[in-house]
Design a protein around this motif. Structure first.
Motif, PDB file in Angstrom:
ATOM      1  N   LEU A 217      29.912 -16.700   9.685  1.00 56.17           N
ATOM      2  CA  LEU A 217      28.594 -16.833  10.296  1.00 56.17           C
ATOM      3  C   LEU A 217      28.635 -17.450  11.685  1.00 56.17           C
ATOM      4  O   LEU A 217      27.616 -17.459  12.383  1.00 56.17           O
ATOM      5  CB  LEU A 217      27.682 -17.657   9.374  1.00 56.17           C
ATOM      6  CG  LEU A 217      27.374 -17.011   8.022  1.00 56.17           C
ATOM      7  CD1 LEU A 217      26.481 -17.920   7.184  1.00 56.17           C
ATOM      8  CD2 LEU A 217      26.720 -15.649   8.204  1.00 56.17           C
TER       9      LEU A 217
ATOM     10  N   GLN B 238      27.589  -8.681  13.930  1.00 55.63           N
ATOM     11  CA  GLN B 238      26.127  -8.629  13.942  1.00 55.63           C
ATOM     12  C   GLN B 238      25.643  -8.585  12.504  1.00 55.63           C
ATOM     13  O   GLN B 238      25.914  -7.628  11.778  1.00 55.63           O
ATOM     14  CB  GLN B 238      25.626  -7.406  14.716  1.00 55.63           C
ATOM     15  CG  GLN B 238      25.767  -7.523  16.226  1.00 55.63           C
ATOM     16  CD  GLN B 238      24.795  -8.541  16.815  1.00 55.63           C
ATOM     17  OE1 GLN B 238      23.585  -8.445  16.639  1.00 55.63           O
ATOM     18  NE2 GLN B 238      25.325  -9.535  17.513  1.00 55.63           N
ATOM     19  N   TYR B 239      24.947  -9.647  12.090  1.00 55.64           N
ATOM     20  CA  TYR B 239      24.482  -9.771  10.712  1.00 55.64           C
ATOM     21  C   TYR B 239      22.990 -10.096  10.699  1.00 55.64           C
ATOM     22  O   TYR B 239      22.418 -10.547  11.690  1.00 55.64           O
ATOM     23  CB  TYR B 239      25.239 -10.884   9.973  1.00 55.64           C
ATOM     24  CG  TYR B 239      26.735 -10.725   9.984  1.00 55.64           C
ATOM     25  CD1 TYR B 239      27.358  -9.810   9.149  1.00 55.64           C
ATOM     26  CD2 TYR B 239      27.538 -11.486  10.839  1.00 55.64           C
ATOM     27  CE1 TYR B 239      28.737  -9.654   9.153  1.00 55.64           C
ATOM     28  CE2 TYR B 239      28.919 -11.339  10.854  1.00 55.64           C
ATOM     29  CZ  TYR B 239      29.515 -10.419  10.013  1.00 55.64           C
ATOM     30  OH  TYR B 239      30.869 -10.264  10.023  1.00 55.64           O
ATOM     31  N   THR B 240      22.399  -9.861   9.542  1.00 55.16           N
ATOM     32  CA  THR B 240      21.052 -10.370   9.269  1.00 55.16           C
ATOM     33  C   THR B 240      21.167 -11.339   8.108  1.00 55.16           C
ATOM     34  O   THR B 240      21.670 -10.975   7.039  1.00 55.16           O
ATOM     35  CB  THR B 240      20.083  -9.237   8.896  1.00 55.16           C
ATOM     36  OG1 THR B 240      19.995  -8.323   9.987  1.00 55.16           O
ATOM     37  CG2 THR B 240      18.694  -9.790   8.600  1.00 55.16           C
TER      38      THR B 240
ATOM     39  N   ASN C  78      26.287 -13.856  -0.222  1.00 52.69           N
ATOM     40  CA  ASN C  78      26.490 -12.511   0.316  1.00 52.69           C
ATOM     41  C   ASN C  78      25.305 -11.599   0.029  1.00 52.69           C
ATOM     42  O   ASN C  78      25.072 -10.629   0.760  1.00 52.69           O
ATOM     43  CB  ASN C  78      27.763 -11.891  -0.265  1.00 52.69           C
ATOM     44  CG  ASN C  78      29.019 -12.361   0.444  1.00 52.69           C
ATOM     45  OD1 ASN C  78      28.968 -12.780   1.595  1.00 52.69           O
ATOM     46  ND2 ASN C  78      30.152 -12.302  -0.241  1.00 52.69           N
TER      47      ASN C  78
ATOM     48  N   ILE D 111      22.928 -11.568   2.992  1.00 48.90           N
ATOM     49  CA  ILE D 111      23.446 -11.172   4.300  1.00 48.90           C
ATOM     50  C   ILE D 111      23.528  -9.651   4.376  1.00 48.90           C
ATOM     51  O   ILE D 111      24.147  -9.009   3.530  1.00 48.90           O
ATOM     52  CB  ILE D 111      24.845 -11.783   4.551  1.00 48.90           C
ATOM     53  CG1 ILE D 111      24.796 -13.311   4.420  1.00 48.90           C
ATOM     54  CG2 ILE D 111      25.361 -11.385   5.938  1.00 48.90           C
ATOM     55  CD1 ILE D 111      26.165 -13.975   4.484  1.00 48.90           C
TER      56      ILE D 111
ATOM     57  N   LYS E 288      24.537  -6.096   6.545  1.00 46.01           N
ATOM     58  CA  LYS E 288      25.724  -5.714   7.295  1.00 46.01           C
ATOM     59  C   LYS E 288      25.467  -5.482   8.775  1.00 46.01           C
ATOM     60  O   LYS E 288      26.401  -5.233   9.532  1.00 46.01           O
ATOM     61  CB  LYS E 288      26.331  -4.446   6.685  1.00 46.01           C
ATOM     62  CG  LYS E 288      26.850  -4.633   5.265  1.00 46.01           C
ATOM     63  CD  LYS E 288      27.452  -3.352   4.733  1.00 46.01           C
ATOM     64  CE  LYS E 288      28.053  -3.554   3.348  1.00 46.01           C
ATOM     65  NZ  LYS E 288      28.656  -2.318   2.812  1.00 46.01           N
ATOM     66  N   SER E 289      24.219  -5.518   9.192  1.00 46.12           N
ATOM     67  CA  SER E 289      23.900  -5.315  10.607  1.00 46.12           C
ATOM     68  C   SER E 289      22.684  -6.158  10.944  1.00 46.12           C
ATOM     69  O   SER E 289      22.002  -6.688  10.060  1.00 46.12           O
ATOM     70  CB  SER E 289      23.628  -3.835  10.895  1.00 46.12           C
ATOM     71  OG  SER E 289      22.520  -3.379  10.137  1.00 46.12           O
TER      72      SER E 289
ATOM     73  N   THR F 127      23.406  -5.213   1.139  1.00 44.73           N
ATOM     74  CA  THR F 127      23.918  -6.543   1.441  1.00 44.73           C
ATOM     75  C   THR F 127      25.442  -6.547   1.420  1.00 44.73           C
ATOM     76  O   THR F 127      26.083  -5.597   0.961  1.00 44.73           O
ATOM     77  CB  THR F 127      23.409  -7.561   0.410  1.00 44.73           C
ATOM     78  OG1 THR F 127      24.043  -7.293  -0.858  1.00 44.73           O
ATOM     79  CG2 THR F 127      21.905  -7.479   0.238  1.00 44.73           C
ATOM     80  N   LEU F 128      26.012  -7.642   1.900  1.00 38.78           N
ATOM     81  CA  LEU F 128      27.462  -7.784   1.829  1.00 38.78           C
ATOM     82  C   LEU F 128      27.946  -7.824   0.382  1.00 38.78           C
ATOM     83  O   LEU F 128      29.094  -7.496   0.091  1.00 38.78           O
ATOM     84  CB  LEU F 128      27.908  -9.065   2.547  1.00 38.78           C
ATOM     85  CG  LEU F 128      27.788  -9.087   4.076  1.00 38.78           C
ATOM     86  CD1 LEU F 128      28.385 -10.374   4.626  1.00 38.78           C
ATOM     87  CD2 LEU F 128      28.474  -7.887   4.711  1.00 38.78           C
TER      88      LEU F 128
ATOM     89  N   GLY G  58      23.512 -12.119  15.494  1.00 38.22           N
ATOM     90  CA  GLY G  58      22.600 -11.507  14.532  1.00 38.22           C
ATOM     91  C   GLY G  58      21.208 -12.087  14.583  1.00 38.22           C
ATOM     92  O   GLY G  58      20.760 -12.613  15.614  1.00 38.22           O
TER      93      GLY G  58
END
Length: 674
Positions: free
Chosen positions: A271, A276-278, A310, A313, A315-316, A331-332, A364
């Motif tokens: 993190l 790039q995560y949400t 996870n 979170i 993936k973009s 999600t992850l 992100g």
């Protein structure tokens, strides 16, 4: 209204007299905005380039033979009503269709007023340096906040800007500017633009559904050309982004529990890194909503904790404007979150839990949520069942004293019948029921996709259960899987369509143990088939009851019992050469019998039939097959008058001659008939 509702309300109805008075070309008033998902540029008839941004969330400038104009959407009573106004830079001409008159291009400062960003104009005037730049030579892009965007700023933020116009306000406005012309066809997903404030990055996201965001501010009106650049209207005042996701978690008090959980799971490295995560970030309140026992169990289990986090979170990077109802977010953890809309609120898995949106980070975006999204992989069997239609069965397991198996760390698979199975009541909790329920717990954590035909599964009760794979069903003994697996931390939940009955002895043991079949047992013994139905094998037996034999015409019964070969032939016709439980029967199954001919087995309205005769009781399981109870004796095709071509007739003399060889079985049968 949430993003989904803006995009998908239907039908579309035009109220524009201009649009309906013969204007040529394609009009978006005749199609769903949801169908428009590309960004293009087209040239109007008068030779001026105009941007056509075809998306429901960006106002669309239509360049047509009659001129250029905007369709603006309103939403009365669930109907999308389209009215029209001229595009910036065009005006109406009396007596002409559309907005055919192109106005001369203005500089950036004047274009702000043309596109309706007069507040940005006003704040530009307050600075000493910016207006001359906007009116002078050069090539610039400005992402201009709408008047509503400025009005929505918190009072303390606005006060800090206007109290120091030549530093704070000037810097804020410069952050909205790029030192070159950037049109929408250049705005690619995930790119960054260098702003005119300390070369700080501006984040661009261009989503597959056509939505374009600038630091998560939605692009409202795009590509308004000026003599010295281009203006894009956006719906928020944007600010510089300096912290990564992990740093935001560290400084926000509302993430105290999340901060500890991330540290314990080791996800902090990801993190704070590139990517790039949400993050759907659960607040302290979200953690407090779940039972302390559940929370402590997950926090104390590194694998469950990692799965939990996870599951929050993506993936973009997904700005709120791009999260529209009907969207599925992966999600992850590998699970899918379903987005919906409730009034003006977005929902996740049916719940309006987003409390704060679009906290932008360098790697992100964060959305605050006030409820945990616990994945199945972090749940116990009890917790899995709580969200399934098997609550009645779970209560039975608890009452039977089997709760510790469903909440502990044993690797198990629970075969839980649907609530509808118990519509007529539940069995009393006695030794028999406890043992039955123990045989609904498999001593391994399974996945149905790995089960195969003929596989045996060991239960806590010590039974060996068989797996049957059919074309449209997957069954364990007489019970078939009725829903997708739910795989938890240690256990897997199989939702079953009925109570499972473990096999109790061979087919012959089943028949001998049931008084309804005493005549059938005698006939089997007389025909020499006892050994066949006692040995290992896979048989489906359609077992005629005593009443079925009594219903035969006396002459036919005497003929049958007086001919050993014929009797064996008839009995073999009642035995299929594979195991077919009721859950494996489709509209029609042709099952080969031991006699050689095929039995036609069908299922309609939950009633099993064989050769169009209803089965009285299906699925009595045996170690070497299954028994279905029938109330008539089946006749092979060659024995049926309409198929045989002659009448069934044997002389009384012939019957008498053969009777001595079978006197023993006939005596037994006659006793039952008396």
């Amino acid at each position: 209204m949430c993003a989904l509702c803006r995009r998908l309300l239907a039908p579309i109805r035009s109220t524009s007299p201009t649009a309906s008075s013969g204007t040529k070309g394609k009009s978006v008033a005749n199609q769903q905005f949801a169908d428009l998902d590309h960004t293009n540029r087209s040239k109007s008839a008068n030779g001026v380039w105009t941007s056509v941004v075809t998306t429901g969330l960006v106002d669309v400038c239509i360049s047509k033979e009659g001129g250029s104009f905007y369709p603006t959407a309103q939403l009365p009573g669930g109907i999308r009503v389209i009215s029209y106004e001229c595009c910036p830079g065009y005006e109406k001409v009396p007596g002409e269709k559309g907005c055919p008159a192109a106005l001369p291009l203005s500089n950036l400062y004047e274009t702000l007023g043309v596109v309706g960003s007069t507040t940005t104009q006003l704040y530009t005037d307050r600075t000493e340096k910016l207006r001359p730049e906007m009116e002078g030579p050069g090539s610039f892009t400005i992402f201009a906040p709408s008047n509503e965007a400025w009005a929505s700023l918190p009072a303390e933020v606005l006060d800090s800007l206007v109290s120091n116009v030549n530093i704070e306000l000037l810097n804020a406005l410069r952050y909205h500017m790029v030192g070159r012309r950037v049109l929408t066809d250049e705005l690619k997903h995930g790119m960054t633009l260098t702003s005119m404030y300390q070369n700080s990055d501006i984040q661009i996201h261009h989503y597959p559904n056509g939505i374009v965001t600038v630091n998560c501010a939605r692009l409202l009106k795009a590509d308004h050309h000026a003599t010295n650049g281009v203006v894009h209207l956006i719906d928020k005042v944007i600010s510089t982004v300096t912290n990564n996701i992990q740093q935001i978690i560290e400084i926000e008090d509302t993430f105290e529990t999340l901060r500890a959980a991330v540290a314990a799971s080791g996800l902090n490295t990801m993190l704070e890194g590139n990517g790039q995560y949400t993050l759907l970030a659960p607040t302290n309140e979200a953690f407090e909503k779940i039972p302390s026992e559940t929370l402590n169990r997950i926090l104390g289990d590194p694998e469950a904790l990692r799965d939990l986090l996870n599951n929050h979170i993506l993936k973009s990077a997904m700005c709120a404007e791009a999260i529209v109802a009907g969207l599925s977010l992966e999600t992850l953890e590998g699970t899918t979150l379903e987005v919906g809309c409730s009034g003006d609120m977005l929902t996740i898995n049916g719940k309006a839990i987003i409390s704060n949106k679009d906290i932008l980070a360098t790697n992100g975006v964060i959305h605050y949520i006030d409820e945990l999204l616990i994945p199945d992989s972090a749940k116990t069997l009890f917790e899995l069942a709580a969200e399934s239609d098997v609550s009645t069965a779970i209560d039975l397991f608890r009452q039977a004293g089997l709760g510790t198996h469903l909440s502990g760390s044993e690797r198990l698979t629970l075969l839980a019948p649907l609530n509808s199975v118990f519509k007529d009541g539940t069995p009393p909790i006695d030794a028999h029921t406890r043992n039955l329920l123990r045989n609904h717990i498999i001593k391994d954590q399974l996945a149905s996709k790995y089960l195969y035909h003929g596989q045996t599964l060991e239960t806590l009760g010590g039974k060996k259960l068989r797996v049957f794979v059919y074309r449209n069903s997957l069954c364990i003994e007489n019970s078939c899987i009725a829903a997708h697996d739910k795989r938890g931390r240690y256990g897997t939940l199989f939702t079953m369509d009925r109570l499972l009955t473990p096999p109790m002895g061979t087919v012959m043991d089943v028949l001998k143990g049931d008084n309804r079949f005493s005549m059938l047992v005698a006939a089997i013994q007389s025909a020499g088939l006892t050994e066949t139905l006692n040995r290992e094998g896979v048989y489906t037996v359609f077992a005629p009851t005593n009443e079925a034999f009594r219903a035969l015409p006396p002459r036919e019964r005497s003929r049958l019992l007086g001919d050993a070969k014929e009797l064996a032939n008839i009995l073999k016709y009642h035995v299929g050469d594979e195991i077919l439980v009721s859950g494996g029967i489709g509209a029609l199954v042709r099952l080969k019998s031991l006699q050689g001919d095929k039995l036609e087995v069908s299922l309609k309205n939950n009633v099993v039939s064989v050769n169009k005769e209803p089965v009285a009781e299906p699925d009595i399981m045996a170690t070497n097959g299954v028994v279905h109870v029938i109330t008539n004796v089946l006749q092979p095709p060659a024995n049926r008058p309409q198929e045989r071509g002659d009448e069934l007739a044997d002389s009384a003399l012939e019957i008498f001659k053969q009777a001595s060889a079978f006197s023993r079985v006939r005596c037994l049968l006659d006793l039952h008939l008396a």
